[in-house]
Design an enzyme around this catalytic site. Sequence first.
Site, PDB file in Angstrom:
ATOM      1  CG  ASP A  10       4.080   0.064   1.693  1.00 33.24           C
ATOM      2  OD1 ASP A  10       3.817   1.038   2.420  1.00 33.24           O
ATOM      3  OD2 ASP A  10       3.466  -1.023   1.745  1.00 33.24           O
ATOM      4  CG  ASP A  52       5.753  -1.724   4.974  1.00 31.59           C
ATOM      5  OD1 ASP A  52       5.267  -0.815   4.271  1.00 31.59           O
ATOM      6  OD2 ASP A  52       5.139  -2.246   5.922  1.00 31.59           O
ATOM      7  CG  ASP A  65      -0.241   0.092   2.542  1.00 33.18           C
ATOM      8  OD1 ASP A  65      -0.835   0.629   3.507  1.00 33.18           O
ATOM      9  OD2 ASP A  65       0.926  -0.353   2.630  1.00 33.18           O
TER      10      ASP A  65
HETATM   11  O1  RIB Z   1       1.847   0.170  11.093  1.00 34.17           O
HETATM   12  C1  RIB Z   1       2.871   0.204  10.127  1.00 34.17           C
HETATM   13  C2  RIB Z   1       2.309  -0.092   8.781  1.00 34.17           C
HETATM   14  O2  RIB Z   1       1.385   0.936   8.468  1.00 34.17           O
HETATM   15  C3  RIB Z   1       3.330  -0.074   7.643  1.00 34.17           C
HETATM   16  O3  RIB Z   1       2.962  -1.020   6.679  1.00 34.17           O
HETATM   17  C4  RIB Z   1       3.290   1.346   7.115  1.00 34.17           C
HETATM   18  O4  RIB Z   1       3.247   1.349   5.679  1.00 34.17           O
HETATM   19  C5  RIB Z   1       2.038   1.953   7.710  1.00 34.17           C
HETATM   20  O5  RIB Z   1       1.157   2.331   6.752  1.00 34.17           O
END
Ligand code: RIB
Length: 319
Positions: free
Chosen positions: A16, A251, A11
Site C-alpha cells: 500500500d 497494490d 490497509d
Molecule cells: O493479496 C494481496 C493484498 O493483500 C495486497 O493488498 C497486500 O497489501 C496484501 O495485504
Amino acid sequence: MAKKLLLLDVDAGVDDAQAIMMALAAPNVQILGITCTHGNTEIDNVCKNVLRVLKVCKRTEIPVYRGAASALLGDQLTASQYHGQDGLGDVPDPNAPELEHIHAEHAVNAMIRIATEHAGQVSLVATGPQTNVALALKMDPTFPSKLKHLYIMGGNMEGRGNVSVCSEFNFAADPEAAYVVLNHFTCPIYITTWEYCLRHALPWEFFKEWLHQGTKKACFMKKITAHSETFAKAKQGRKELYFGPGFVPCDSFAMAAAIDESVVTDYIQYGVSVELQGSLTRGMMVMDTLNHLKKQNRAIILTKCDVEKFKLLMMSALK
Ligand code: RIB
C-alpha cells in the site's frame, strides 16, 4: 489536462505504501484524501504507516482518516507474516508522526462527503479489505453513483488463493464486504486480481535497481521492504507461490491502472460475486463467464499490463 481526482482506501501495508508513493509522484493525479481500514495490520498501525509515508514524501497536507477496525462480521485477519507486526516492515521511526494528525471525521463519512463534493469526478482506489467501501454504500446508497470509477486490488479470477486455498487476502479479510461491493456498486469497477499480479511479477534485479536510486524515498523503501523481501524469497525457495515468482507489488498494479489506463493492455468483463459459504472457497471471487447471474454491472478484470510503463511508474514513485 484536468488532474485525476483520487480517494485512496488502504490497509498500509508495505505494498500500500508503494502504491501511495506512486500516486503521490504522478503529476496528473490529485489525492483528495486517504482513508484507513483494518487489514495488513491493525487500524492504528495502518494510520501511523500512512502518516509515515506522507512525511517521507513531504505531503503531510493530505488528510488521513481512520476507518473500520475489523470486518463486517467482526473477524480480524492480518498479514503480519509478510508486512511485519506494524505493517511496515517492523523498522519503527522514533520521529514518526503521532496519531493526533489523523482527522477526527470517520473514514466512511469522509469518503461519502468527498464523493458528494466532487460528484462523478472522483475515483476510489481500494487496496485493502472492502469494509469501508461497503459501509459507505450502506450509509449512503447513492455513494456508488457519485464515483467515477472504483479500482480494487483484490479477489482472483482462477480461484488462486494466497492466504487460503482459494481466497486472496483482501477478500478473505472481509468476504461479506467484498460481496456487498461487487454486487451493489453501479460505477465501473476495475479489478486487479491476485493472478494478474502473479502474472506480471517483476524480476528481483528490477527490485534492486528500484531501491538503489539514492533518494530519501528509496532509502525509506529499502528499509520497509527488507522484511517482506526475505519472506517472499524464502517462500519462493520452497516453491510456494505465496507472493509469486518475483517482486509482486500488488497494490501498485491497481494504482497504476487508476493513474494511467494505458498501462492496462487487455481485460475481460464479467459479472462477479464472492463465495461466502464454502468451507474451502469462502472469500473466493466468482466470475460469471456463463452470464447465469445476469448482472447489469460487469466488472472489468485486468488481464494484461504494459510492464515497461508500469516499471516507469514504480521508478518515479521513489525519485
Ligand atoms: O493479496 C494481496 C493484498 O493483500 C495486497 O493488498 C497486500 O497489501 C496484501 O495485504
